[in-house]
Design a protein around this motif. Structure first.
Motif, PDB file in Angstrom:
ATOM      1  N   VAL A 182       0.849  -1.209   0.000  1.00  0.00           N
ATOM      2  CA  VAL A 182       0.000   0.000   0.000  1.00  0.00           C
ATOM      3  C   VAL A 182       0.878   1.249   0.000  1.00  0.00           C
ATOM      4  O   VAL A 182       0.640   2.196  -0.766  1.00  0.00           O
ATOM      5  N   GLY A 185       2.362   1.762  -3.273  1.00  0.00           N
ATOM      6  CA  GLY A 185       1.280   2.241  -4.154  1.00  0.00           C
ATOM      7  C   GLY A 185       1.065   3.732  -3.967  1.00  0.00           C
ATOM      8  O   GLY A 185       0.922   4.476  -4.944  1.00  0.00           O
ATOM      9  N   VAL A 186       1.074   4.188  -2.710  1.00  0.00           N
ATOM     10  CA  VAL A 186       0.900   5.623  -2.440  1.00  0.00           C
ATOM     11  C   VAL A 186       2.035   6.415  -3.096  1.00  0.00           C
ATOM     12  O   VAL A 186       1.810   7.454  -3.724  1.00  0.00           O
ATOM     13  N   LEU A 188       3.806   5.642  -5.742  1.00  0.00           N
ATOM     14  CA  LEU A 188       3.630   5.687  -7.199  1.00  0.00           C
ATOM     15  C   LEU A 188       2.514   6.665  -7.586  1.00  0.00           C
ATOM     16  O   LEU A 188       2.636   7.418  -8.549  1.00  0.00           O
ATOM     17  N   VAL A 189       1.428   6.637  -6.807  1.00  0.00           N
ATOM     18  CA  VAL A 189       0.307   7.553  -7.081  1.00  0.00           C
ATOM     19  C   VAL A 189       0.768   9.001  -6.936  1.00  0.00           C
ATOM     20  O   VAL A 189       0.497   9.845  -7.801  1.00  0.00           O
ATOM     21  N   TYR A 192       3.020   9.968  -9.814  1.00  0.00           N
ATOM     22  CA  TYR A 192       2.261  10.140 -11.070  1.00  0.00           C
ATOM     23  C   TYR A 192       1.486  11.464 -11.057  1.00  0.00           C
ATOM     24  O   TYR A 192       1.542  12.237 -12.019  1.00  0.00           O
ATOM     25  N   LEU A 193       0.791  11.724  -9.943  1.00  0.00           N
ATOM     26  CA  LEU A 193      -0.020  12.949  -9.882  1.00  0.00           C
ATOM     27  C   LEU A 193       0.870  14.194  -9.871  1.00  0.00           C
ATOM     28  O   LEU A 193       0.526  15.207 -10.481  1.00  0.00           O
TER      29      LEU A 193
END
Lengths: 205, 478
Positions: A182, A185-186, A188-189, A192-193
């Motif tokens: 998780v 994942g945070v 990478l998010v 990306y943003l």
């Protein structure tokens, strides 16, 4: 030996979170984030296996690397800044407000951690304070910014505080692995943003 | 071979295949939609704990101390998720979707399956969080650079995960000391907050209108249909598993209050919208409110109404996504320098894109439960129940339907009124030219509109399956 490191780790954790809330400069914030992960790992070592701590440190390192690479690709967010040419650290416009909010939330976290009815189970008073501090200041950071990197740092603080508490009550390896996934994942998010946020207008077509 | 493994591994392999063939759009779309449809079919037909096609299929798979189990109660939910995704993947062929839509959509399906299978089911929150992380890549891209909605969505899902995991720990504590009322109260509170955040109940709804306005329309449809089902099923599973929870009158009151509040807020906010994107966000608030009100009734009929709304939401949202993408593209192509979703930007577009315009309007009406549309039977059944128990909530829902009708009328007026500066089009020749250029799109729109209307007229085609699923959740407790 670990117990003797508790107070310095707690102090380091507070200083790192305070910097992350008060300042918005990516370059400084990445160093503060690395410090936060290291201090949180020292505190975590008191309640869980060293293997879990090693995983947390590795994940923290990967997160800092991902965000540093993103920062480099987006010129550390300076491209959209009015003082683009400068490389000096600048103080954000809402600095006094941020410091005031930081003080208030820190006091609230300290007060909550010292209430027996609200103490988190399985944690010493120091870890209770660290957990509340991270969660409280993480939420504050999320409320203060919609810029992906600063909001993302808020998420890492929130998750860090939650994990301090959760690993004490749920030490299973599957959960450790999933929470590590998780966190990655945070990262990478956020990366990306942030890339989309700082992308020059001509590239967006 | 464990049956859950099929639903975890096949979408992941298909995602890789889709990524590698992304330049051949027909092949990639066929692979994504075909594999999703096949898994949807398998979900309802696969025999468990017996030999099938030479394979011995076990319903459970244990990994790292956790069990993934395919239970009868999961089958229809799983089938719905995969079939709905297949429909959206097919629609993606007709427009220019987000470049990650097909491969990441398939990976999300794999994670959602894990969320349905995992035991103890509170750990589903972790898989839902991972799926949300992937969904962020669908909600923002180089052409949709407003990251606010995607970020808010992700932050709220993370907060929801934390509350649900804490609830899981409290539930374990309740097992060892069931007489402790404080623990029960705390578990109820954290569960209520966790699900309020995950389902987007006010005040945690702020991502809904922003995502609906700024994200790619098909991605929005994916998040609001495919990704919502496991969350709602998880709520129902909690209510069914813990008697102290389902028999607690406070839970029914909370669900009714939250549902009624959502319906009222959705109705009040939607009425002033001049933008079909934001309007959808508030229509979804209305829809979530209806689902919560259905669950709050605590009866089989109420649960059936909630599940019907959930099942039929997908068709209307697919139609909305397809129509919106087409209209947004047309508005951008016309070079009007205003917000591409605003009614003013769409003035006269209904004459150039009649099918897309009709589909968007009809889909919004269906989501609001307008008569003669697919959303009506479920909403009507719910209104009948609510009128006897909570008449105020029924009024809020009716107010919402009327508000959406008003917005659609206003939008339709903009769509068919040409700009004064534009040359007058000869309708018959415009329609003929459009039909010759967009045969495939026209077939898709016609089918979607037909299904929306037919399910509104003949809901009995779908209702038995919904009733069967509802019966699993309202089974008599031992």
């Amino acid at each position: 030996m670990l117990t003797s490191l508790t107070a310095p780790a707690l102090l380091g954790l507070f200083m790192a979170t305070a910097l992350l809330v008060a300042l918005t400069d990516w370059r400084l914030n990445l160093a503060a984030l690395a410090g936060l992960f290291a201090c949180a790992a020292i505190l975590l070592a008191q309640i869980t296996l060293w293997q879990v701590v090693a995983v947390r440190l590795l994940v923290g390192l990967l997160i800092v690397v991902i965000l540093a690479l993103t920062g480099r690709a987006t010129q550390f967010g300076l491209a959209l800044s009015p003082c683009f040419a400068t490389t000096r650290f600048t103080i954000p416009t809402g600095f006094p407000f941020r410091v005031m909010a930081l003080t208030l939330v820190s006091l609230a976290a300290w007060y909550t951690a010292n209430q027996p009815a609200l103490a988190l189970p399985g944690l010493s008073s120091d870890l209770n304070l660290a957990s509340y501090l991270l969660m409280g200041l993480g939420l504050l950071n999320l409320g203060l910014s919609e810029e992906p990197l600063n909001a993302g740092v808020g998420l890492f603080m929130l998750l860090g505080g939650f994990q301090l508490f959760y690993f004490a009550i749920e030490p299973s390896l599957a959960i450790v692995g999933l929470l590590a996934a998780v966190e990655l994942g945070v990262a990478l998010v956020v990366s990306y943003l942030a890339t989309l946020w700082y992308m020059p207008a001509e590239e967006s077509a | 071979m464990p049956a859950p493994l099929i639903f975890l591994v096949v979408p992941a392999i298909a995602a890789l295949g889709v990524y590698l063939t992304s330049r051949r759009r027909w092949l990639a779309t066929g692979l994504a939609a075909g594999s999703a449809a096949l898994l949807g079919l398998l979900a309802v037909t696969i025999p468990l704990d017996e030999t099938w096609l030479g394979l011995s299929l076990d319903s459970a798979w244990t990994i790292l101390g956790r069990t993934l189990t395919l239970e009868p109660v999961d089958r229809l939910g799983l089938a719905f998720i995969f079939v709905q995704a297949a429909l959206l993947f097919l629609a993606a062929r007709l427009v220019e979707p987000n470049r990650f839509f097909l491969p990441l959509g398939l990976l999300i399906l794999s994670l959602l399956s894990a969320a349905l299978f995992v035991q103890p089911f509170v750990f589903a929150a972790l898989f839902l969080e991972l799926a949300s992380a992937l969904a962020v890549f669908l909600l923002a891209d180089e052409r949709h650079r407003v990251t606010r909605g995607a970020l808010r969505f992700f932050v709220f899902m993370t907060l929801g995960m934390i509350f649900i995991l804490v609830t899981g720990w409290l539930l374990e504590a309740i097992k060892s000391s069931p007489e402790d009322a404080t623990l029960t109260r705390r578990a109820t509170l954290t569960l209520a907050i966790g699900f309020a955040i995950v389902l987007g109940v006010a005040p945690f709804h702020s991502w809904l209108p922003v995502v609906a306005e700024h994200a790619p329309a098909l991605s929005t449809a994916f998040v609001l249909t495919v990704m919502r089902v496991p969350a709602v099923l998880l709520v129902m599973q909690f209510l069914n598993t813990y008697p102290w929870l389902s028999q607690n009158p406070a839970i029914e009151r909370v669900l009714t209050l939250a549902g009624g509040g959502m319906a009222l807020l959705g109705a009040v906010f939607v009425v002033s919208q001049r933008n079909f994107g934001r309007a959808l966000g508030y229509v979804m608030m209305l829809d979530i409110g209806a689902t919560l009100l259905g669950l709050g009734l605590g009866t089989v009929a109420g649960t059936e109404a909630a599940l019907t709304a959930l099942a039929l939401r997908g068709i209307a949202l697919t139609a909305w996504g397809l129509g919106m993408e087409q209209l947004r593209g047309a508005a951008r192509a016309s070079g009007r320098q205003i917000d591409p979703d605003h009614f003013d930007a769409w003035r006269g577009l209904g004459r150039r894109q009649p099918w897309a315009a009709a589909t968007v309007v009809l889909s919004l009406l269906s989501l609001a439960g307008f008569p003669l549309t697919a959303g009506f039977p479920g909403r009507w059944a719910l209104l009948n129940q609510l009128a006897q128990i909570h008449p105020t909530s029924a009024l809020f829902l009716l107010f919402g339907t009327a508000s959406v009708g008003l917005v659609c009328a206003r939008g339709l007026a903009a769509l068919i009124t040409p700009l004064a500066t534009e040359p007058e089009l000869e309708p018959a020749s415009t329609l003929r030219r459009w039909l010759s250029e967009n045969k495939l799109v026209m077939v898709a729109y016609s089918l979607l509109v037909l299904v929306i209307l037919l399910l509104g007229l003949f809901p009995q085609w779908l209702l038995p399956a919904v009733a069967r699923t509802a019966s699993f959740f309202i089974a008599p407790l031992p």
